[in-house]
Design an enzyme around this catalytic site. Sequence first.
Site, short mmCIF file in Angstrom:
data_model
loop_
_atom_site.label_atom_id
_atom_site.label_comp_id
_atom_site.label_asym_id
_atom_site.label_seq_id
_atom_site.Cartn_x
_atom_site.Cartn_y
_atom_site.Cartn_z
N SER A 140 1.74 12.53 9.59
CA SER A 140 1.68 11.36 10.49
C SER A 140 1.63 10.08 9.66
CB SER A 140 0.40 11.46 11.33
OG SER A 140 0.15 10.26 12.00
N TYR A 153 -8.52 12.92 12.00
CA TYR A 153 -7.05 12.99 12.05
C TYR A 153 -6.44 12.37 10.79
CZ TYR A 153 -2.40 13.03 14.19
OH TYR A 153 -1.08 13.26 14.46
N LYS A 157 -4.55 14.57 7.82
CA LYS A 157 -3.13 14.28 7.56
C LYS A 157 -2.94 13.79 6.11
CE LYS A 157 -1.33 15.38 11.58
NZ LYS A 157 -0.59 16.65 11.72
P1 NDP Z 1 1.34 18.31 21.45
O1 NDP Z 1 -0.09 18.20 21.81
O2 NDP Z 1 2.36 17.84 22.41
O3 NDP Z 1 1.70 19.82 21.02
C1 NDP Z 1 0.91 20.48 20.07
C2 NDP Z 1 1.18 21.97 20.18
O4 NDP Z 1 0.42 22.63 19.16
C3 NDP Z 1 0.71 22.53 21.51
O5 NDP Z 1 1.62 23.51 21.94
C4 NDP Z 1 -0.65 23.14 21.15
O6 NDP Z 1 -1.06 24.17 22.00
C5 NDP Z 1 -0.34 23.67 19.76
N1 NDP Z 1 -1.57 23.92 19.01
C6 NDP Z 1 -2.54 23.02 18.71
N2 NDP Z 1 -3.54 23.62 18.06
C7 NDP Z 1 -3.19 24.92 17.93
C8 NDP Z 1 -3.83 26.06 17.37
N3 NDP Z 1 -5.04 25.97 16.81
N4 NDP Z 1 -3.19 27.25 17.42
C9 NDP Z 1 -1.98 27.37 18.00
N5 NDP Z 1 -1.33 26.33 18.57
C10 NDP Z 1 -1.93 25.13 18.54
O7 NDP Z 1 1.46 17.51 20.07
P2 NDP Z 1 2.70 16.77 19.38
O8 NDP Z 1 3.95 17.50 19.63
O9 NDP Z 1 2.59 15.33 19.69
O10 NDP Z 1 2.28 16.92 17.85
C11 NDP Z 1 2.92 17.82 16.97
C12 NDP Z 1 2.60 17.40 15.55
O11 NDP Z 1 3.05 16.06 15.34
C13 NDP Z 1 1.11 17.41 15.20
O12 NDP Z 1 0.94 17.89 13.89
C14 NDP Z 1 0.74 15.94 15.28
O13 NDP Z 1 -0.37 15.64 14.51
C15 NDP Z 1 2.01 15.30 14.77
N6 NDP Z 1 2.15 13.90 15.16
C16 NDP Z 1 2.15 13.55 16.48
C17 NDP Z 1 2.24 12.22 16.83
C18 NDP Z 1 2.21 11.76 18.25
O14 NDP Z 1 2.01 10.54 18.50
N7 NDP Z 1 2.41 12.62 19.24
C19 NDP Z 1 2.37 11.16 15.81
C20 NDP Z 1 2.39 11.65 14.46
C21 NDP Z 1 2.28 12.98 14.16
P3 NDP Z 1 -2.11 23.86 23.24
O15 NDP Z 1 -1.44 22.78 24.07
O16 NDP Z 1 -2.20 25.16 23.92
O17 NDP Z 1 -3.37 23.36 22.61
#
Ligand code: NDP
Length: 248
Positions: A140, A153, A157
């Site tokens: 991020s 966070y 990261k």
């Molecule tokens: P979402 O919350 O939309 O999706 C995250 C996914 O990861 C969900 O399906 C969630 O499942 C799954 N997940 C989380 N924890 C676990 C776990 N312990 N075991 C298995 N599955 C897990 O997030 P984003 O798509 O926005 O984020 C994806 C990545 O991008 C992350 O690493 C985030 O830090 C990074 N990012 C996001 C930004 C943003 O603004 N959105 C900005 C910069 C980076 P469930 O819903 O069931 O918990």
Amino acid sequence: MGTTLCWSWILGQMEISFAGKHALVTGAGKGIGRATACSLSRCGAKVTALTRTQTDLDSLLLECPSIVPVCVDLSDWGATAAALEHAGPFDLLVNNAACAILQPFLEVIQCECEGSSTCVSVARSMKARGSGGSIVNVSSQASQCALRDHTVYCSTKAALDMLTKVMALELGPYKIRVNCVNPTVVMTEMGRIGWSDAEKASAMKSRIPLGQFAEVEDVVNSILFLLSDKSNMTSGATLPVDGGFLCC
Ligand code: NDP
């Protein structure tokens, strides 16, 4: 070369194919991970999609029937190892799963770094097979810029950026490339947790030279580029997908 011929030659050069490759995408139930899993599948990869909510996997399979689902919580290292024991081998890994718990620094009680066990086991298996591989960690902009209420966070990261570099250093001799993408805000379910407030969102946008948040597609495109042989000599990179936020 005529204009049409020229364009098809250029597009042919840019085309990314993952035919014959097996990819593991973590956090593939929603947001960026889900879109990455579907894009990899459209580009010819066999895709194993890991997340912890079965209903997300059910709907993903309706959208993309060839995907192999794995339902496990990555915070349970033993269960994750068992769930992935016979799922590989993998050529590509997108280490994407994360959640955002926003707390002021003085209220932080727990800090977890999920996903690193998956990186270790996939990298070990890539090394053992001897056919190289490509790993993309989803970091991020918060790894390189302090954000209020983002203690855990930002810290995890930042650790992920350095983990990427150390992995690139140690795994390079086995032809395993490791990079990360560093997106700005994307309005996924996670993005909405931190940035639904209009005042906060416009304050953040005003710090992004391009004046807008990233779309899921923007992040997916950068992930596919780093996974593909179009970035064959790139390893240990932290690629901003941030509209210029980190250069200010
Ligand atoms: P979402 O919350 O939309 O999706 C995250 C996914 O990861 C969900 O399906 C969630 O499942 C799954 N997940 C989380 N924890 C676990 C776990 N312990 N075991 C298995 N599955 C897990 O997030 P984003 O798509 O926005 O984020 C994806 C990545 O991008 C992350 O690493 C985030 O830090 C990074 N990012 C996001 C930004 C943003 O603004 N959105 C900005 C910069 C980076 P469930 O819903 O069931 O918990």
